[in-house]
Design a protein around this motif. Structure first.
Motif, PDB file in Angstrom:
ATOM      1  N   ARG A  41       0.858  -1.194   0.000  1.00  0.00           N
ATOM      2  CA  ARG A  41       0.000   0.000   0.000  1.00  0.00           C
ATOM      3  C   ARG A  41       0.887   1.234   0.000  1.00  0.00           C
ATOM      4  N   VAL A  42       0.711   2.085  -1.008  1.00  0.00           N
ATOM      5  CA  VAL A  42       1.547   3.272  -1.155  1.00  0.00           C
ATOM      6  C   VAL A  42       0.803   4.563  -0.818  1.00  0.00           C
ATOM      7  N   PHE A  43      -0.526   4.479  -0.675  1.00  0.00           N
ATOM      8  CA  PHE A  43      -1.317   5.682  -0.411  1.00  0.00           C
ATOM      9  C   PHE A  43      -2.644   5.263   0.192  1.00  0.00           C
ATOM     10  N   THR A  44      -3.095   6.028   1.169  1.00  0.00           N
ATOM     11  CA  THR A  44      -4.415   5.789   1.750  1.00  0.00           C
ATOM     12  C   THR A  44      -5.048   7.128   2.108  1.00  0.00           C
ATOM     13  N   GLU A  45      -6.369   7.205   1.949  1.00  0.00           N
ATOM     14  CA  GLU A  45      -7.076   8.454   2.208  1.00  0.00           C
ATOM     15  C   GLU A  45      -8.557   8.149   2.413  1.00  0.00           C
ATOM     16  N   ARG A  46      -9.261   9.070   3.035  1.00  0.00           N
ATOM     17  CA  ARG A  46     -10.707   8.934   3.203  1.00  0.00           C
ATOM     18  C   ARG A  46     -11.400  10.057   2.441  1.00  0.00           C
ATOM     19  N   ALA A  47     -12.596   9.737   1.953  1.00  0.00           N
ATOM     20  CA  ALA A  47     -13.404  10.720   1.233  1.00  0.00           C
ATOM     21  C   ALA A  47     -14.857  10.542   1.675  1.00  0.00           C
ATOM     22  N   VAL A  48     -15.718  11.412   1.202  1.00  0.00           N
ATOM     23  CA  VAL A  48     -17.129  11.379   1.578  1.00  0.00           C
ATOM     24  C   VAL A  48     -17.976  11.015   0.360  1.00  0.00           C
ATOM     25  N   ALA A  49     -18.892  10.072   0.569  1.00  0.00           N
ATOM     26  CA  ALA A  49     -19.908   9.769  -0.439  1.00  0.00           C
ATOM     27  C   ALA A  49     -21.187  10.460   0.014  1.00  0.00           C
ATOM     28  N   ALA A  50     -21.666  11.391  -0.779  1.00  0.00           N
ATOM     29  CA  ALA A  50     -22.883  12.130  -0.447  1.00  0.00           C
ATOM     30  C   ALA A  50     -23.900  11.939  -1.557  1.00  0.00           C
ATOM     31  N   HIS A  56     -13.592  12.857  -5.746  1.00  0.00           N
ATOM     32  CA  HIS A  56     -12.470  13.141  -4.844  1.00  0.00           C
ATOM     33  C   HIS A  56     -11.170  13.234  -5.631  1.00  0.00           C
ATOM     34  N   ARG A  57     -10.414  14.301  -5.405  1.00  0.00           N
ATOM     35  CA  ARG A  57      -9.129  14.498  -6.087  1.00  0.00           C
ATOM     36  C   ARG A  57      -7.997  14.091  -5.149  1.00  0.00           C
TER      37      ARG A  57
END
Length: 87
Positions: A41-50, A56-57
Motif C-alpha cells: 500500500r503506497v497511499f491511503t485516504e478517506r473521502a465522503v460519499a454524499a 475526490h481528487r
C-alpha cells in the motif's frame, strides 16, 4: 456503481476518483487505498460519499512512480477496484 479514475493514464500524479450509484444513506465515509504491483500500500485516504456520489481528487505524486497501481475503494462493506497507470 460506476467508478472511474481520470486522467488515466496519468502523468502528474493528480488523479480524480469519480463514483456514481453508491448505495449510502446521507453521507458515508469511503476508504481509498492505492497498491503497487507487489501488493504494497503506497497511499491511503478517506473521502465522503454524499447522495450516492463520490468526487475526490488525490495527489499521488509524492507516493508513486511510473507503473501500474490498483486503486481499492471500500464503501459500506463493498470493495471496488480500478487499475491506474502512472507514466
Amino acid at each position: 456503481v460506476t467508478m472511474s479514475l481520470y486522467p488515466n493514464p496519468n502523468r502528474d500524479g493528480l488523479v480524480t476518483l469519480s463514483m456514481e450509484g453508491v448505495d449510502v444513506a446521507d453521507e458515508t465515509m469511503v476508504d481509498i487505498d492505492v497498491y503497487d504491483m507487489v501488493g504494497k500500500r503506497v497511499f491511503t485516504e478517506r473521502a465522503v460519499a454524499a447522495e450516492g456520489i463520490v468526487n475526490h481528487r488525490m495527489d499521488l505524486s509524492a507516493h508513486t512512480g511510473a507503473g501500474l497501481y490498483m486503486v481499492n475503494v471500500s464503501v459500506a462493506g463493498k470493495l471496488y477496484t480500478q487499475r491506474l497507470v502512472i507514466q
